[in-house]
Design an enzyme around this catalytic site. Structure first.
Site, PDB file in Angstrom:
ATOM      1  NE  ARG A 284     177.798  77.875 153.287  1.00 22.33           N
ATOM      2  CZ  ARG A 284     178.329  79.044 153.650  1.00 22.33           C
ATOM      3  NH1 ARG A 284     178.197  79.480 154.894  1.00 22.33           N
ATOM      4  NH2 ARG A 284     178.979  79.798 152.778  1.00 22.33           N
ATOM      5  CD  GLU A 313     171.529  80.346 154.633  1.00 25.86           C
ATOM      6  OE1 GLU A 313     172.016  81.219 153.900  1.00 25.86           O
ATOM      7  OE2 GLU A 313     172.142  79.846 155.584  1.00 25.86           O
ATOM      8  CG  HIS A 332     174.335  83.278 155.789  1.00 29.72           C
ATOM      9  ND1 HIS A 332     174.294  82.246 154.910  1.00 29.72           N
ATOM     10  CD2 HIS A 332     175.667  83.502 156.018  1.00 29.72           C
ATOM     11  CE1 HIS A 332     175.519  81.856 154.598  1.00 29.72           C
ATOM     12  NE2 HIS A 332     176.380  82.611 155.266  1.00 29.72           N
TER      13      HIS A 332
HETATM   14  N1  NAD Z   1     178.026  82.449 158.699  1.00 24.89           N
HETATM   15  C1  NAD Z   1     178.833  83.076 157.896  1.00 24.89           C
HETATM   16  O1  NAD Z   1     178.524  84.145 157.395  1.00 24.89           O
HETATM   17  C2  NAD Z   1     180.172  82.509 157.608  1.00 24.89           C
HETATM   18  C3  NAD Z   1     181.292  83.335 157.422  1.00 24.89           C
HETATM   19  C4  NAD Z   1     182.533  82.756 157.144  1.00 24.89           C
HETATM   20  C5  NAD Z   1     182.629  81.388 157.024  1.00 24.89           C
HETATM   21  N2  NAD Z   1     181.520  80.624 157.153  1.00 24.89           N
HETATM   22  C6  NAD Z   1     181.590  79.172 157.043  1.00 24.89           C
HETATM   23  O2  NAD Z   1     182.380  78.700 158.125  1.00 24.89           O
HETATM   24  C7  NAD Z   1     183.022  77.502 157.740  1.00 24.89           C
HETATM   25  C8  NAD Z   1     184.496  77.595 158.084  1.00 24.89           C
HETATM   26  O3  NAD Z   1     185.110  78.637 157.366  1.00 24.89           O
HETATM   27  P1  NAD Z   1     186.695  78.810 157.447  1.00 24.89           P
HETATM   28  O4  NAD Z   1     187.019  80.067 156.760  1.00 24.89           O
HETATM   29  O5  NAD Z   1     187.167  78.597 158.830  1.00 24.89           O
HETATM   30  O6  NAD Z   1     187.152  77.581 156.548  1.00 24.89           O
HETATM   31  P2  NAD Z   1     188.484  76.777 156.684  1.00 24.89           P
HETATM   32  O7  NAD Z   1     188.619  76.018 155.433  1.00 24.89           O
HETATM   33  O8  NAD Z   1     189.591  77.652 157.106  1.00 24.89           O
HETATM   34  O9  NAD Z   1     188.201  75.742 157.860  1.00 24.89           O
HETATM   35  C9  NAD Z   1     187.375  74.633 157.743  1.00 24.89           C
HETATM   36  C10 NAD Z   1     187.987  73.535 158.561  1.00 24.89           C
HETATM   37  O10 NAD Z   1     187.062  72.451 158.608  1.00 24.89           O
HETATM   38  C11 NAD Z   1     187.831  71.283 158.606  1.00 24.89           C
HETATM   39  N3  NAD Z   1     187.023  70.125 158.276  1.00 24.89           N
HETATM   40  C12 NAD Z   1     186.761  69.605 157.046  1.00 24.89           C
HETATM   41  N4  NAD Z   1     186.000  68.508 157.177  1.00 24.89           N
HETATM   42  C13 NAD Z   1     185.806  68.339 158.505  1.00 24.89           C
HETATM   43  C14 NAD Z   1     185.109  67.368 159.261  1.00 24.89           C
HETATM   44  N5  NAD Z   1     184.467  66.341 158.686  1.00 24.89           N
HETATM   45  N6  NAD Z   1     185.103  67.497 160.605  1.00 24.89           N
HETATM   46  C15 NAD Z   1     185.748  68.521 161.197  1.00 24.89           C
HETATM   47  N7  NAD Z   1     186.428  69.448 160.537  1.00 24.89           N
HETATM   48  C16 NAD Z   1     186.453  69.366 159.203  1.00 24.89           C
HETATM   49  C17 NAD Z   1     188.943  71.572 157.658  1.00 24.89           C
HETATM   50  O11 NAD Z   1     190.045  70.708 157.880  1.00 24.89           O
HETATM   51  C18 NAD Z   1     189.289  73.005 157.988  1.00 24.89           C
HETATM   52  O12 NAD Z   1     190.325  73.063 158.932  1.00 24.89           O
HETATM   53  C19 NAD Z   1     182.719  77.321 156.261  1.00 24.89           C
HETATM   54  O13 NAD Z   1     181.592  76.463 156.149  1.00 24.89           O
HETATM   55  C20 NAD Z   1     182.314  78.699 155.806  1.00 24.89           C
HETATM   56  O14 NAD Z   1     181.490  78.655 154.701  1.00 24.89           O
HETATM   57  C21 NAD Z   1     180.295  81.147 157.436  1.00 24.89           C
HETATM   58  O1  3PG Z   2     180.993  81.403 153.516  1.00 23.77           O
HETATM   59  C1  3PG Z   2     180.986  82.592 153.782  1.00 23.77           C
HETATM   60  O2  3PG Z   2     181.912  83.364 153.456  1.00 23.77           O
HETATM   61  C2  3PG Z   2     179.879  83.140 154.575  1.00 23.77           C
HETATM   62  O3  3PG Z   2     178.865  82.222 154.719  1.00 23.77           O
HETATM   63  C3  3PG Z   2     179.391  84.460 154.115  1.00 23.77           C
HETATM   64  O4  3PG Z   2     178.426  84.339 153.134  1.00 23.77           O
HETATM   65  P1  3PG Z   2     177.822  85.673 152.520  1.00 23.77           P
HETATM   66  O5  3PG Z   2     178.877  86.250 151.655  1.00 23.77           O
HETATM   67  O6  3PG Z   2     176.631  85.235 151.747  1.00 23.77           O
HETATM   68  O7  3PG Z   2     177.491  86.542 153.655  1.00 23.77           O
END
Ligand code: NAD
Ligand code: 3PG
Length: 596
Positions: A284, A313, A332
């Site tokens: 994020r 965004e 994104h």
């Molecule tokens: N760019 C995209 O399109 C996209 C896609 C999928 C996920 N994401 C983002 O990626 C991130 C991770 O997703 P995920 O599915 O792995 O989630 P997840 O919940 O499986 O993993 C997140 C991890 O972060 C850890 N965490 C919490 N606070 C923390 C801190 N202060 N320092 C370090 N670690 C910490 C948690 O313990 C957890 O293990 C989320 O922010 C999600 O929104 C973005």
């Molecule tokens: O948190 C997520 O799952 C990702 O950031 C994906 O976001 P989106 O569905 O807007 O692509």
């Protein structure tokens, strides 16, 4: 008239080994409109059907076709994209569920505008930082997400950005398209042997680590909540935040945006990094202080950054960060693969439909999980818990405020083998709904109780014996109140009701100090009288004349010919006249009619 059951006296738990107190939070039942043909499939425990119409689901951002088809099989689906906040607030009052991705702010105003109709918000993806969870919970709205279907896509995008950044792919591409051929300018850096710090070792972080290992990188990770053995299993060392950021050549961010991770990469922390560090962010935008990152890039502390996500965004057109020559950006796109979007759409559609049907959601974000197999076992106890709450609160005399409630669970199971969150939520529902217009469910039970100043404590009594059944007894006590049925007050001064499940049916087994046995179906008359022959017949014949069907009857007494409490289960409510006649039977000392 139904046959009268004879008195059954149950013995209290014989051997109490110990009791432990536990504190709590919750889960959900929903009050949604379901079409008639779907009512049978809905769990009676969780769905309170209120209308005949099909539910309406607003899909506010593009969702894969398979998900839309699934939704259409169950509900009216309104796909309205690019709504302004005002348009969303206007539409939402006509919707039972809302599905969004990361581009829609589901603010407090949205919940307020829904006026209680919105029961489920589905986030088609992982991050729920665009949903006001506190407001959702306060409004009894369940939030579900699709946490797994885009994990690999996000990890692959992280690796794509990592490698593209290291080899200047985006910059070189732009340069060649601008008619240049700059082989010396775009000399990159190698990944093999370099240290990558994975910040947030959850689903995406773990997959990034696995893939980066395959590229020959040395991986360390920081995650305060991740188990070290899971990291070790794939050859990753968990280290402190400072160690991670100060020893890494590359930093990849994979934590959620929360108050504690907001701007976690700031001036102070950039200063701790190795000069020339490279940063990837597919988590994020808000976890980086973007102005500080520009300063760190200009100062050469950060050699390069590759960013898929931004604080705002889309980012402003004139964003210094986006236009920085050492920064690679994507809009994104982490979750944007054909495969991930199909998967996310199905995952969220199933979660939303399931929640609207009243099934427990496996991906609930603002309510605790109760696995399906646990739920099946707990179902009759869930009903018992709600009915005991309903009974107890109706026994309170008008004017006494309910403030202190204690729920005791007697079970032969170990405390960690019995999840009582659901039970406690249902006691709360039973306590609050008869005395207010508030709709209580597993999402808002805790909040609602707190808001009304009701403190609910829980106690576990561990029984000897075989732990086949999850529970033997549930007891609900309300302290510091008067009762309209004095016999419901226990020796220690609280209103006390106790019940257990027999052959899958919840039974009331104790009222105050009196042991009774009546199945908790329909309505209940509690009647204290002098124990003497003919009482059952006298009351029974009045009910018979009233054409009120008795489903169950039992008498508990202290000792022969002294006081007794008669508990009578009735299908219908007797008329005022009928109730008056019961009260006028000479041996009847007090009685109360309770709707279950
Ligand atoms: N760019 C995209 O399109 C996209 C896609 C999928 C996920 N994401 C983002 O990626 C991130 C991770 O997703 P995920 O599915 O792995 O989630 P997840 O919940 O499986 O993993 C997140 C991890 O972060 C850890 N965490 C919490 N606070 C923390 C801190 N202060 N320092 C370090 N670690 C910490 C948690 O313990 C957890 O293990 C989320 O922010 C999600 O929104 C973005
Ligand atoms: O948190 C997520 O799952 C990702 O950031 C994906 O976001 P989106 O569905 O807007 O692509």
């Amino acid at each position: 008239m139904a046959a009268l059951a004879s008195s059954i006296i149950l013995s209290a738990p014989s051997s109490l080994k110990k009791s432990t107190l536990s504190s709590l939070s919750w889960r959900l039942p929903l009050n949604v409109s379901l079409p008639r043909h779907q009512r049978r499939r809905a769990s009676p425990v969780f769905v309170v059907v209120s209308m005949d119409a099909k539910p309406t689901i607003l899909v506010a951002e593009k969702l894969g076709e398979a998900g839309i088809d699934l939704l259409k099989g169950f509900a009216n689906v309104d796909c309205s994209y690019n709504l302004s906040p005002e348009e969303l607030c206007t539409k939402i009052s006509l919707c039972d569920a809302l599905i969004v991705r990361s581009g829609t702010k589901v603010s407090r105003e949205v919940f307020e505008s829904s006026a209680g109709r919105l029961k489920v918000v589905g986030r088609a993806g992982v991050g729920i930082d665009n949903v006001d969870l506190a407001a959702a919970t306060e409004h009894g709205c369940l939030v579900v997400n699709a946490p797994t279907a885009n994990t690999v896509a996000a990890a692959e995008h992280g690796i794509a950005l990592l490698t593209a950044m290291a080899r200047n792919v985006a910059q070189a591409d732009a340069s060649i398209k601008a008619g240049k051929w700059q082989r010396n300018k775009y000399v990159g850096v190698s990944l093999v042997g370099k240290t990558l710090a994975v910040m947030g070792f959850g689903k995406v972080g773990t997959e990034v680590a696995r893939r980066a290992k395959g590229l020959g990188m040395h991986i360390i990770a920081h995650d305060p909540y991740a188990p070290a053995d899971r990291a070790h299993a794939i050859g990753v060392d968990l280290v402190s935040f400072d160690e991670a950021i100060s020893t890494a050549d590359f930093i990849s961010l994979h934590m959620p945006l929360t108050p504690s991770t907001s701007k976690i990469l700031n001036d102070e922390n950039f200063a701790k990094m190795k000069k020339g560090v490279r940063i990837v962010n597919v988590a994020r935008g808000g976890v980086i202080d973007e102005d500080a990152l520009v300063r760190a890039l200009d100062a050469g502390i950060v050699a390069q950054a590759a960013l898929d996500v931004f604080t705002v965004e889309p980012p402003p057109q004139d964003s210094k960060l986006v236009h920085h020559e050492n920064v690679t950006v994507t809009p994104h796109l982490g979750a944007s693969t054909m495969e991930a979007q199909e998967g996310v759409a199905i995952e969220i559609a199933e979660a939303v439909v399931g929640a609207l049907r009243g099934e427990l959601a496996a991906t609930a974000v603002n309510a605790p999980m109760v696995p399906a197999e646990v739920l099946v076992e707990l179902k009759p106890y869930v009903t018992l818990a709600e009915k005991l709450g309903r009974l107890a609160v109706q026994l309170v005399a008008g004017g006494s405020g309910v403030k202190l409630v204690k729920v005791t669970y007697a079970s032969a199971r170990a405390p960690d083998d019995l999840d009582t969150r659901l039970l406690r939520a249902m006691v709360t529902k039973g306590l609050i709904e008869p005395i207010s217009s508030v709709f209580v469910n597993l999402v808002n039970a805790d909040f609602t109780a707190k808001q009304r100043g009701i403190r609910i404590s829980e106690e576990r009594v561990i029984l000897d014996g075989s732990p086949e059944k999850p529970l033997e007894i549930i007891q609900v006590q309300i302290a510091n109140v008067e009762s309209k049925f004095a016999s419901a007050i226990s020796e220690s001064g609280e209103i006390k009701v106790e019940g257990r499940v027999k052959d899958g049916v919840p039974h009331l087994t104790k009222v105050g100090a009196f042991e009774v046995d009546v199945s908790l179906e329909g309505n209940l008359i509690l009647c204290r009288q002098v124990d003497q022959p003919g009482m059952i017949g006298s009351v029974g014949s009045i009910l018979g004349e009233e054409n009120v069907n008795v489903s169950f009857m039992s008498v508990g007494r202290i000792s022969p010919r002294k006081q007794a409490v008669m508990a009578i289960g009735v299908d219908e409510k007797p008329s005022k006249e009928g109730l008056r006649r019961i009260g006028e039977i000479p041996a009847v000392e007090e009685f109360v009619f309770l709707a279950l």
